[in-house]
Motif scaffolding. Structure first.
Motif, PDB file in Angstrom:
ATOM      1  N   SER A   1       0.894  -1.200  -0.018  1.00  0.00           N
ATOM      2  CA  SER A   1      -0.005   0.183   0.161  1.00  0.00           C
ATOM      3  C   SER A   1       0.950   1.251  -0.049  1.00  0.00           C
ATOM      4  CB  SER A   1      -0.814   0.041   1.435  1.00  0.00           C
ATOM      5  OG  SER A   1      -1.646   1.042   1.282  1.00  0.00           O
ATOM      6  N   TYR A   2       0.267   2.328  -0.429  1.00  0.00           N
ATOM      7  CA  TYR A   2       1.056   3.643  -0.209  1.00  0.00           C
ATOM      8  C   TYR A   2       0.697   4.439   0.878  1.00  0.00           C
ATOM      9  CZ  TYR A   2      -2.909   4.819  -3.478  1.00  0.00           C
ATOM     10  OH  TYR A   2      -3.896   4.774  -3.927  1.00  0.00           O
ATOM     11  N   ASP A   3      -0.335   3.745   1.871  1.00  0.00           N
ATOM     12  CA  ASP A   3      -0.556   4.577   3.115  1.00  0.00           C
ATOM     13  C   ASP A   3       0.766   4.513   3.971  1.00  0.00           C
ATOM     14  OD1 ASP A   3      -3.171   4.623   2.536  1.00  0.00           O
ATOM     15  OD2 ASP A   3      -3.769   3.013   3.889  1.00  0.00           O
ATOM     16  N   ASP A   4       0.895   5.503   4.902  1.00  0.00           N
ATOM     17  CA  ASP A   4       2.117   5.897   5.560  1.00  0.00           C
ATOM     18  C   ASP A   4       2.931   4.711   6.159  1.00  0.00           C
ATOM     19  OD1 ASP A   4       1.892   8.545   4.566  1.00  0.00           O
ATOM     20  OD2 ASP A   4       0.968   9.310   6.387  1.00  0.00           O
ATOM     21  N   SER A   5       1.807   4.008   6.799  1.00  0.00           N
ATOM     22  CA  SER A   5       2.395   2.878   7.665  1.00  0.00           C
ATOM     23  C   SER A   5       2.845   1.634   7.066  1.00  0.00           C
ATOM     24  CB  SER A   5       1.082   2.235   8.551  1.00  0.00           C
ATOM     25  OG  SER A   5       0.008   1.771   7.735  1.00  0.00           O
TER      26      SER A   5
ATOM     27  N   LYS B   1      -8.578   1.824  -8.792  1.00  0.00           N
ATOM     28  CA  LYS B   1      -9.260   2.792  -8.138  1.00  0.00           C
ATOM     29  C   LYS B   1      -8.679   4.257  -8.546  1.00  0.00           C
ATOM     30  CE  LYS B   1     -11.113   4.502  -3.667  1.00  0.00           C
ATOM     31  NZ  LYS B   1     -11.156   3.952  -2.192  1.00  0.00           N
ATOM     32  N   VAL B   2      -7.229   4.302  -8.874  1.00  0.00           N
ATOM     33  CA  VAL B   2      -6.841   5.552  -9.266  1.00  0.00           C
ATOM     34  C   VAL B   2      -7.349   5.876 -10.694  1.00  0.00           C
ATOM     35  CG1 VAL B   2      -4.734   6.723 -10.001  1.00  0.00           C
ATOM     36  CG2 VAL B   2      -4.884   5.551  -7.801  1.00  0.00           C
TER      37      VAL B   2
ATOM     38  N   VAL C   1      -1.088  16.337 -13.759  1.00  0.00           N
ATOM     39  CA  VAL C   1      -1.662  15.546 -12.513  1.00  0.00           C
ATOM     40  C   VAL C   1      -1.727  14.072 -12.582  1.00  0.00           C
ATOM     41  CG1 VAL C   1      -3.691  15.577 -10.965  1.00  0.00           C
ATOM     42  CG2 VAL C   1      -3.009  17.771 -12.061  1.00  0.00           C
ATOM     43  N   ILE C   2      -2.235  13.462 -13.707  1.00  0.00           N
ATOM     44  CA  ILE C   2      -2.079  12.065 -13.822  1.00  0.00           C
ATOM     45  C   ILE C   2      -0.823  11.554 -13.798  1.00  0.00           C
ATOM     46  CG2 ILE C   2      -2.628  10.230 -15.541  1.00  0.00           C
ATOM     47  CD1 ILE C   2      -4.713  11.640 -16.638  1.00  0.00           C
ATOM     48  N   THR C   3       0.335  12.102 -14.368  1.00  0.00           N
ATOM     49  CA  THR C   3       1.656  11.673 -14.156  1.00  0.00           C
ATOM     50  C   THR C   3       2.217  11.730 -12.623  1.00  0.00           C
ATOM     51  OG1 THR C   3       2.197  12.502 -16.141  1.00  0.00           O
ATOM     52  CG2 THR C   3       4.106  12.007 -14.770  1.00  0.00           C
ATOM     53  N   LEU C   4       1.551  12.537 -11.607  1.00  0.00           N
ATOM     54  CA  LEU C   4       2.202  12.671 -10.550  1.00  0.00           C
ATOM     55  C   LEU C   4       1.273  11.287  -9.890  1.00  0.00           C
ATOM     56  CD1 LEU C   4       3.293  13.972  -8.259  1.00  0.00           C
ATOM     57  CD2 LEU C   4       1.255  15.430  -8.002  1.00  0.00           C
TER      58      LEU C   4
ATOM     59  N   VAL D   1       0.910   4.502  -8.552  1.00  0.00           N
ATOM     60  CA  VAL D   1       0.363   3.310  -9.343  1.00  0.00           C
ATOM     61  C   VAL D   1       1.591   2.279  -9.481  1.00  0.00           C
ATOM     62  CG1 VAL D   1      -0.583   2.470 -11.418  1.00  0.00           C
ATOM     63  CG2 VAL D   1      -1.547   4.406 -10.307  1.00  0.00           C
ATOM     64  N   VAL D   2       2.505   2.988 -10.085  1.00  0.00           N
ATOM     65  CA  VAL D   2       3.853   2.179 -10.498  1.00  0.00           C
ATOM     66  C   VAL D   2       4.476   1.660  -9.206  1.00  0.00           C
ATOM     67  CG1 VAL D   2       5.962   2.304 -11.481  1.00  0.00           C
ATOM     68  CG2 VAL D   2       4.247   3.290 -12.762  1.00  0.00           C
ATOM     69  N   TYR D   3       4.649   2.560  -8.091  1.00  0.00           N
ATOM     70  CA  TYR D   3       5.214   1.737  -6.681  1.00  0.00           C
ATOM     71  C   TYR D   3       4.234   0.572  -6.395  1.00  0.00           C
ATOM     72  CZ  TYR D   3       5.951   1.652  -1.796  1.00  0.00           C
ATOM     73  OH  TYR D   3       6.261   1.308  -0.564  1.00  0.00           O
TER      74      TYR D   3
END
Length: 227
Positions: free
Chosen positions: A45-49, A114-115, A82-85, A90-92
């Protein structure tokens, strides 16, 4: 040091089997993933934790999108910018899924589904980038946490916690949130396509949801919804 990733065309054949946990906003995915991580499940996940300190740029870019980029769309920043950001997140997720261990279950938070759906709802479309995302390794199943908009609205503090990527309109309202979340559900399920999907009621409590997900991961049970 982790090995460098293979070229894109090699990613699919080297990726271990993984599942995706998906659902509308405030379905409880973050809480579920935190609990699953205590049961020997690898959670991506890209959530902080879940982001390792050496990957903290992922957090910075995600936070910058919510706090600055999406608010400047069409004025300070173009749609493609914005999509590139967003694509960095997504790639992560793809990279982490590819590098996961194959000896434990792997669960990915939302993947690109979802994105992509939210970009479409926000009028941000780049067919070339979306086509590339769709070439990413296919999950073995999607576990969809279903929650009605009324429950999600209450969990959001009746709109107090919403960001601009979670509702229609300039300011959060019940109507804008309800319509956005209803459309989001339809687009995400459509994007899943032929991937087997298990539908879980996300209002039954964390313990029951965790148990249901663990059973699904062990058995591989999944059903096709009437799309």
């Amino acid at each position: 040091m982790m090995p460098l990733l293979s070229p894109t065309r090699e990613v699919a054949r080297s990726c271990p089997e993984f599942s995706v946990v998906l659902g509308p906003d405030y379905a409880g995915k973050s809480t579920l993933l935190s609990e699953l991580a205590t049961h020997d499940v690898q959670c991506v996940s890209y959530d902080d934790s879940f982001v390792r300190p050496e990957c903290s740029l992922v957090n910075d870019l995600r936070d910058g999108f919510v706090s600055r980029a999406v608010r400047g769309l069409g004025t300070a920043y173009s749609t493609d910018f914005v999509i590139t950001l967003l694509q960095t997140s997504v790639v992560y997720l793809r990279d982490q899924a590819v590098q996961a261990d194959s000896d434990r279950p792997v669960v990915v938070d939302s993947y690109y589904y979802k994105v992509l759906a939210k970009c479409v709802l926000a009028g941000m479309v780049n067919d070339d980038l979306f086509a590339w995302w769709r070439t990413f390794p296919r999950p073995s199943r999607v576990i969809y946490l279903d929650v009605d908009p009324e429950t999600a609205w209450r969990r959001s503090g009746e709109g107090a916690l919403l960001n601009p990527f979670e509702h229609y309109g300039q300011v959060p309202t019940w109507d804008g949130f309800q319509r956005f979340q209803t459309d989001l559900r339809l687009l995400m399920i459509n994007e899943i396509g032929a991937v087997p999907m298990s539908l879980l009621d996300a209002t039954t409590g964390v313990g029951q949801t965790v148990a249901a997900v663990r059973r699904t991961l062990r058995s591989g049970d999944a059903e096709q919804l009437d799309r």
